[in-house]
Design a protein around this motif. Structure first.
Motif, PDB file in Angstrom:
ATOM      1  N   PRO A  18       0.821  -1.223   0.089  1.00 35.52           N
ATOM      2  CA  PRO A  18      -0.191   0.019  -0.009  1.00 35.52           C
ATOM      3  C   PRO A  18       0.844   1.283   0.034  1.00 35.52           C
ATOM      4  O   PRO A  18       0.296   2.356  -0.634  1.00 35.52           O
ATOM      5  CB  PRO A  18      -0.815  -0.122   1.405  1.00 35.52           C
ATOM      6  CG  PRO A  18      -0.894  -1.635   1.531  1.00 35.52           C
ATOM      7  CD  PRO A  18       0.632  -2.042   1.228  1.00 35.52           C
ATOM      8  N   ALA A  58       0.385   2.044  -4.658  1.00 35.32           N
ATOM      9  CA  ALA A  58      -0.824   2.490  -4.718  1.00 35.32           C
ATOM     10  C   ALA A  58      -1.184   3.414  -6.022  1.00 35.32           C
ATOM     11  O   ALA A  58      -1.956   3.196  -6.893  1.00 35.32           O
ATOM     12  CB  ALA A  58      -1.520   3.385  -3.535  1.00 35.32           C
ATOM     13  N   ALA A  66      -7.657   7.017  -6.549  1.00 38.14           N
ATOM     14  CA  ALA A  66      -6.632   6.901  -5.432  1.00 38.14           C
ATOM     15  C   ALA A  66      -7.573   7.025  -4.221  1.00 38.14           C
ATOM     16  O   ALA A  66      -7.511   5.957  -3.379  1.00 38.14           O
ATOM     17  CB  ALA A  66      -5.672   8.018  -5.263  1.00 38.14           C
TER      18      ALA A  66
END
Length: 303
Positions: free
Chosen positions: A166, A170, A192
């Motif tokens: 993460p 991302a 996002a």
């Protein structure tokens, strides 16, 4: 009548809304609202409403609606079906000027399960079927041999399949997903912020989010969704970079994902796929997936 909403923060309203959707899920065997609708309500992008019997504002709740963003979701409580409540709700919705902003030309609606009553209702109010979404299923054998390309290993062609990070993946994943699903009306538009919303869900586990890398570039992924303690797991979304399509990477990601599900104790895998996505449907069927349900999206004809 369609009852004014006090919003999901009103505990009494939330309980009544959940009573309808939970009862429908128990009787029908599938959720009456998809994940995106649920997330939209939680984020206040769309409005939840209750459907009551008769004209009394405190009459018994017989159904629920979600409106906004050019979309409609409608579910009638199983105890009150076949009494004309859905017809009454749509008649009010399309005839009351108060709802005009929420029912633009081209309004879309999902029918989960492709029920004959939903088809008849759609035709009566000028909706045409425009998409078919298949839900497929596969029974997993816990004793099956390990996958040829299990997670966290590197193949001979320098493609590694590892867990999503993460903190570093991302932005690259959002960009890859947008390229992969450029023509898809929902998946291709994930931002996002949308990714962050999903990572904040209780079910999210970065170890269940497999990504394929070539050198340092993300070129594909298989995101799995497992609810805590559930025997069923979902192939949430699979994507392969357009530059790598047709090279067998999708099959390798699926194989790795199914092995991950087996290792997590899952005995049934499910997934959704557009019915007109021939290559994906052929891949899933070649892996043993069979039909479970069909969802149909309808669009209202321009007035």
């Amino acid at each position: 009548m369609i009852s004014p909403s006090h919003g999901p923060d009103d505990s009494a309203f939330a309980l009544q809304f959940a009573a309808v959707t939970d009862a429908a899920a128990r009787v029908d065997g599938y959720a009456p609202l998809n994940e995106q609708a649920t997330l939209d309500v939680a984020a206040r992008r769309r409005t939840p409403l209750l459907l009551r019997d008769g004209d009394a504002i405190m009459g018994p709740v017989v159904g629920a609606l979600v409106l906004g963003a050019g979309e409609l979701d409608l579910v009638v409580h199983p105890d009150f079906r076949r009494h004309g409540h859905a017809t009454a709700a749509l008649t009010e919705l399309f005839g009351d000027p108060a709802f005009a902003a929420d029912v633009p030309d081209g309004l879309t609606a999902w029918a989960h399960g492709d029920h004959p009553a939903a088809r008849a209702l759609a035709g009566r109010f000028g909706f045409d079927a425009v998409r078919r979404l298949l839900q497929l299923q596969l029974a997993l054998d816990a004793a099956a041999p390990p996958a040829a390309v299990p997670p966290a290993t590197t193949a001979a062609d320098d493609i590694g399949i590892t867990a999503f990070d993460p903190d570093t993946d991302a932005d690259a994943w959002v960009a890859l997903n947008a390229r992969t699903f450029a023509a898809h009306p929902e998946q291709g538009g994930i931002t996002a912020a949308d990714l962050a919303d999903r990572m904040n869900e209780d079910w999210f586990d970065a170890g269940d989010f497999l990504v394929a890398r070539h050198d340092t570039a993300l070129i594909g992924y298989n995101w799995l969704k497992l609810e805590q303690g559930a025997a069923e797991g979902e192939i949430y979304v699979v994507g392969v970079s357009p530059e790598w399509s047709g090279r067998g990477l999708g099959r390798r990601l699926m194989t790795a994902g199914l092995e991950r599900l087996r290792r997590r104790g899952v005995t049934q895998a499910t997934l959704y796929v557009e019915a007109d996505n021939g290559p994906a449907v052929r891949l899933y069927r070649s892996l043993g997936f069979t039909d479970r349900t069909v969802d149909v999206q309808y669009r209202r004809r321009t007035r």
